[in-house]
Structures are given as C-alpha cells and as structure tokens.
Design a protein around this motif. Structure first.
Motif, short mmCIF file in Angstrom:
data_model
loop_
_atom_site.label_atom_id
_atom_site.label_comp_id
_atom_site.label_asym_id
_atom_site.label_seq_id
_atom_site.Cartn_x
_atom_site.Cartn_y
_atom_site.Cartn_z
N ARG A 1 0.84 -1.20 0.00
CA ARG A 1 0.00 0.00 0.00
C ARG A 1 0.87 1.26 0.00
O ARG A 1 2.03 1.23 0.45
CB ARG A 1 -0.89 0.01 1.24
CG ARG A 1 -2.01 -1.02 1.21
CD ARG A 1 -2.59 -1.21 2.58
NE ARG A 1 -3.98 -1.64 2.54
CZ ARG A 1 -4.65 -2.11 3.59
NH1 ARG A 1 -4.06 -2.20 4.76
NH2 ARG A 1 -5.92 -2.48 3.47
N THR A 2 0.30 2.36 -0.47
CA THR A 2 1.02 3.63 -0.52
C THR A 2 0.26 4.68 0.27
O THR A 2 -0.95 4.85 0.09
CB THR A 2 1.18 4.12 -1.97
OG1 THR A 2 1.88 3.12 -2.73
CG2 THR A 2 1.97 5.42 -2.02
N ILE A 3 0.97 5.36 1.17
CA ILE A 3 0.44 6.54 1.85
C ILE A 3 1.18 7.75 1.31
O ILE A 3 2.39 7.89 1.51
CB ILE A 3 0.63 6.46 3.38
CG1 ILE A 3 -0.05 5.21 3.95
CG2 ILE A 3 0.07 7.72 4.05
CD1 ILE A 3 0.21 5.01 5.43
N PHE A 4 0.48 8.60 0.60
CA PHE A 4 1.09 9.82 0.08
C PHE A 4 0.97 10.95 1.09
O PHE A 4 -0.08 11.13 1.73
CB PHE A 4 0.40 10.26 -1.21
CG PHE A 4 0.81 9.48 -2.43
CD1 PHE A 4 2.04 9.69 -3.02
CD2 PHE A 4 -0.04 8.53 -2.98
CE1 PHE A 4 2.42 8.97 -4.14
CE2 PHE A 4 0.32 7.81 -4.11
CZ PHE A 4 1.56 8.02 -4.69
N ALA A 5 2.05 11.69 1.23
CA ALA A 5 1.96 12.98 1.91
C ALA A 5 1.42 14.00 0.92
O ALA A 5 1.78 13.97 -0.26
CB ALA A 5 3.33 13.43 2.38
N PRO A 6 0.57 14.91 1.37
CA PRO A 6 0.26 16.04 0.49
C PRO A 6 1.48 16.93 0.36
O PRO A 6 2.44 16.81 1.14
CB PRO A 6 -0.87 16.75 1.25
CG PRO A 6 -0.56 16.47 2.69
CD PRO A 6 -0.01 15.06 2.71
N ILE A 7 1.49 17.78 -0.63
CA ILE A 7 2.54 18.79 -0.69
C ILE A 7 2.26 19.76 0.46
O ILE A 7 1.21 20.40 0.51
CB ILE A 7 2.55 19.51 -2.04
CG1 ILE A 7 2.79 18.50 -3.17
CG2 ILE A 7 3.64 20.58 -2.06
CD1 ILE A 7 2.76 19.11 -4.55
N ASN B 1 -2.83 18.33 -4.59
CA ASN B 1 -3.36 17.75 -3.35
C ASN B 1 -4.81 17.30 -3.50
O ASN B 1 -5.21 16.27 -2.94
CB ASN B 1 -3.23 18.76 -2.21
CG ASN B 1 -1.78 18.91 -1.73
OD1 ASN B 1 -0.92 18.08 -2.06
ND2 ASN B 1 -1.51 19.95 -0.97
N ARG B 2 -5.60 18.05 -4.27
CA ARG B 2 -6.98 17.60 -4.51
C ARG B 2 -6.99 16.33 -5.34
O ARG B 2 -7.81 15.43 -5.12
CB ARG B 2 -7.77 18.71 -5.20
CG ARG B 2 -8.04 19.93 -4.33
CD ARG B 2 -9.13 20.82 -4.93
NE ARG B 2 -8.80 21.29 -6.26
CZ ARG B 2 -8.13 22.41 -6.50
NH1 ARG B 2 -7.68 23.17 -5.50
NH2 ARG B 2 -7.88 22.81 -7.75
N TRP B 3 -6.06 16.24 -6.31
CA TRP B 3 -5.98 15.02 -7.11
C TRP B 3 -5.63 13.82 -6.24
O TRP B 3 -6.20 12.73 -6.42
CB TRP B 3 -4.92 15.20 -8.20
CG TRP B 3 -4.78 13.98 -9.07
CD1 TRP B 3 -5.44 13.70 -10.23
CD2 TRP B 3 -3.91 12.85 -8.85
NE1 TRP B 3 -5.06 12.48 -10.73
CE2 TRP B 3 -4.12 11.93 -9.91
CE3 TRP B 3 -2.99 12.53 -7.86
CZ2 TRP B 3 -3.44 10.72 -10.00
CZ3 TRP B 3 -2.30 11.32 -7.95
CH2 TRP B 3 -2.53 10.44 -9.01
N LEU B 4 -4.70 13.98 -5.31
CA LEU B 4 -4.35 12.89 -4.41
C LEU B 4 -5.56 12.37 -3.67
O LEU B 4 -5.74 11.15 -3.51
CB LEU B 4 -3.29 13.35 -3.40
CG LEU B 4 -1.82 13.25 -3.80
CD1 LEU B 4 -0.94 13.77 -2.67
CD2 LEU B 4 -1.42 11.82 -4.15
#
Length: 463
Positions: free
Chosen positions: A146-152, A175-178
């Motif tokens: 799994r991937t957890i992205f940080a927002p910018i 960030n909205r796309w994420l």
C-alpha cells in the motif's frame, strides 16, 4: 494441479497457516525528498554518508511521529527502509523505487511517500507530478504494498523563494488530485491530508505554514512533523489495529529471567528512588524505586517529580511538572536546552546475560497534558555501550518551536541494537534507560507550564 488431501495448490494447510502468520508484523517504508530524511540520520541517498553508529529518529520526523502514535504494531527497519533524496523530484523517487524495494529485508506492507514540492519549485506541470505519483502507487500495488502519500505541505520563503500564485495553484490542484486518487484506489492508496488544516495558516493566500511549524519555511519543525505524523498514524491504526508491547507488571531481570525487563520497577511504583539536586534551578518531589530523577542546571526553572495515577488509564506513572521561569540563550543542537530527566542503569549482574548476537530495544509510554506551553518534545535514549553509543526516539532536530498545546499520548521506541563480539563484555553503567522532557530553547524568556508522565518503561531482548 490436482488437489490432494490436506493441501491447497500443492501447499499443506499447515504450510499456508505458517506463511500467513509469519507475515502478520507489518513492515513499513518511507521514501521521499529531504523531508523524509528526518526519520533516520543515515537515510540521505544523495550525499550517502557513512552508516551512523547511533540510530537517531528526529523530533521533526513525520514517520517517526506516526510510529509513536499508531499503536506499536507497525515496524520500520530504519537502516534499510528509509531513503531520502534531498532536493529531488517525483521522477527521482520513481526511478529509485525498484532498488529501494530490492534491498529491504522483506516486502513492505506499506510505503510512505513524500515528494512533489521540489517539482512545483522547479516549475514542473500538474500532469507530470500526478503521473509520477500514479506510477509510484502502481509499482507498489504490483508488489501488494500500500502507498500513503503525503500532500505537498505548506511552505513559505526562507529555504527558497516564496511560491508564486501559479505555483500555489499547482500545489492545491495536486493535493486535490491525491484525495480523489486515494478515494478510487480500493484501499491500496491513502493520503495523509488531515494535517493540512492544522499546519496551514488560514489567512495566507496559497498554502503557507503557521508560524513555528517549519524551521526554514519549507521543512517541518517539531509541531509540523507532529501533525503530519498524526495524520499518517490515523491511517495506520485503521489498516493495522494497535497492539501493546509494554509491560503490565513489575517482572524484571533476575538470575534465570534473562528475557524479562532489564529495567527494574518498569511500572514506576514506590518513591524510594534518588532525586539529584541541580546547581541552579529547583527540583522537588520523589523518584520511583530504582530510578533517579534530575533536571538541567537552569536558573529559575522548577521541576516537580512525583508518582501519580494516570488520569487516562489509572496506571502508575512518573510525572514531571514544569514551572518558574527561565531564560534561554546560546543553546544549539549540540548543547541541548532545559530538561527534566528520569533514568536507570540496569544492574551489572544483568548485563552479563547479554551476549554477542542478542538484540535489545527500549520502549516507554508517555502522556502530555493539554495546555503545555513549554515541552518541546519527550526523548527516549537507550545507551547500549556507554555514553557515546546510543539509539534514540525523538532526537533534538533544531531549536524552532515545540509541541502544540493539545493533549498527546504515545509510545516511544528506539531502534534495536544487535551486539557483536567486539562490544562484549558490558561493564557497569554501560546500558542506560534515559527519559527526558526537553523544553523550548530558542533565545528568549519563558514562564513554563507543562506536565508530562512516563510509564511502563522497559529495555528488553527482541526475540
């Protein structure tokens, strides 16, 4: 393949069960730009420093705080599972992803990914950034990771120039796309965006941080790292329900009990410990049996030590309450600021039961009451071979700010240390369980008000 009695696809039921149980400890990983390097002092893959003797996890580290707050089930092997590429973009992270996976001790269950801010700085397009993010998530998903992205994260001027309005728009759009990407990824992707309302200055035009939440306009200070880590921890607690690795009674090392706690009185009972008087400042109260309480030599600061029942759990804990006043001047990362301390050296006899090949780690739970205006961070240090050899959780990162005033509870846990023959034998006092509460130390005058508690402290062998 024909199915035979007691088998599935050629594997026995016993073998399937053994394989399933062997994978129940989720290993995490982290890769990203310079913000990811705070989670381990040897993670910089650009300068490639020599592997450090002491494994230090910074108080501004996002994944560091996530592990403190997420409930002890997740593990992240620091020396293999944290790679940082200061100044680099999403393309660099994507390029290095295969090698990152290949060198880990086993497949990670999840990966925290922090990148994108340097892309915006360099003028790369929204389309380029999100395409690279999606490729990272796809590569991980193909490996059941799994991937957890940080927002910018919010940023302002200081480390580099202030973003233009057009760059801030790219940041917000990414960030909205994420968020939309995570929503449709069927549980394989999450975005730790819950931190943004806490970190961003609501009056700013474009996502800029609140004062004191970065140390240079871009990189998180302690409060920024805490809130970003808290958002990651919320995801981890959902994916991997917490467990409890801490002691629940006072069983401790004695002859024949070599896998019990090397710390005597882990439950902080009694009041016959030692209280050391400083040359300046005022200390009062008592220390739990077998422990020593002390404080920094800080004129005007008062530290009251006592044992209390936790208002949250009712368990016995050692409490430090800070008051008085003090002036901070000239402190650096090498000369730390004011503190309260509780420590213990395991007995000399117990050290003889540690041999080459043994691995030890230290843990402790802590609670900080709401309304704190002075505690910068708690600190757990496990000295494993004298005062210059130690692993620590929440190492001093800089002298910018401290923790927010909300109530905080978590578990500090050092990276483990595995002994080799050249480190044997251990002499008296060479292992120490050190607990600190460090106070804010930027130049200025302070009227501190803060309360912290430590409990269920342990140094133990790792099976």
């Amino acid at each position: 393949m024909p199915r035979t009695s007691g088998s599935l696809g050629g594997l026995s039921n016993a073998a399937l069960a053994k394989a399933a149980l062997a994978a129940t400890t989720p290993l995490g990983a982290s890769i990203g730009d310079s913000i990811a390097t705070a989670d381990y002092n040897g993670s910089d893959r650009v300068t490639l420093p020599p592997a450090p003797t002491n494994i230090l996890k910074s108080a501004k580290g996002i994944l560091t705080w996530a592990l403190i707050l997420c409930g002890q089930r997740v593990q992240v092997p620091t020396t293999t599972n944290i790679w940082g590429f200061p100044g680099e973009t999403t393309a660099t992270i994507l390029t290095n992803l295969p090698a990152f996976h290949a060198q880990m001790p086993r497949k990670p269950a999840f990966m925290y990914v922090h990148c994108g801010t340097n892309d915006v700085r360099d003028g790369l397009s929204f389309e380029t950034i999100v395409a690279n993010w999606e490729a990272v998530a796809q590569f991980n998903a193909q490996r059941n990771c799994r991937t957890i992205f940080a927002p910018i994260l919010p940023r302002t001027s200081g480390f580099s120039a202030l973003f233009t309005a057009a760059q801030f728009q790219v940041m917000d759009r990414c960030n909205r796309w994420l968020a939309r990407f995570a929503a449709r990824a069927q549980g394989m992707v999450a975005v730790a965006s819950a931190c943004l309302p806490d970190i961003a200055d609501p009056a700013s035009v474009g996502a800029q941080p609140r004062a004191g939440y970065t140390y240079d306009g871009t990189h998180p200070a302690i409060a920024g790292g805490y809130y970003a880590g808290k958002a990651v921890a919320a995801i981890l607690r959902t994916w991997y329900p917490p467990i409890d690795l801490l002691p629940c009674n006072n069983l401790a090392w004695s002859s024949g009990l070599t896998h019990a706690s090397y710390v005597q009185n882990p439950m902080m009972e009694g009041a016959s410990g030692t209280v050391t008087t400083p040359s300046s400042g005022t200390i009062s109260g008592t220390a739990p049996t077998s422990w020593t309480a002390s404080m920094s030599n800080t004129s005007g600061l008062t530290v009251a030590h006592t044992q209390v029942a936790s208002p949250l759990t009712g368990r016995r804990m050692h409490q430090m309450t800070f008051g008085g006043s003090y002036t901070a001047s000239g402190f650096t990362a090498a000369a730390w600021g004011p503190f309260g301390r509780l420590f213990q050296n395991p007995s000399t006899a117990s050290l003889a039961s540690i041999a080459a090949g043994d691995t030890i780690e230290a843990l402790v739970e802590f609670e900080i009451d709401a309304g704190n205006n002075c505690i910068a961070f708690p600190h757990l240090q496990m000295r494993w071979k004298g005062g210059s050899n130690y692993n620590s959780d929440l190492q001093l990162p800089d002298l910018v700010g401290g923790l927010p005033s909300e109530a905080i509870l978590g578990v500090l846990r050092t990276a483990p240390h595995s002994y080799v023959a050249g480190e044997m034998p251990l002499a008296a006092g060479e292992i120490t369980h050190n607990l600190y509460a460090y106070l804010r130390a930027e130049n200025g005058s302070y009227t501190p008000s803060g309360t912290i508690r430590f409990g269920r402290a342990v140094i133990q062998k790792v099976d």
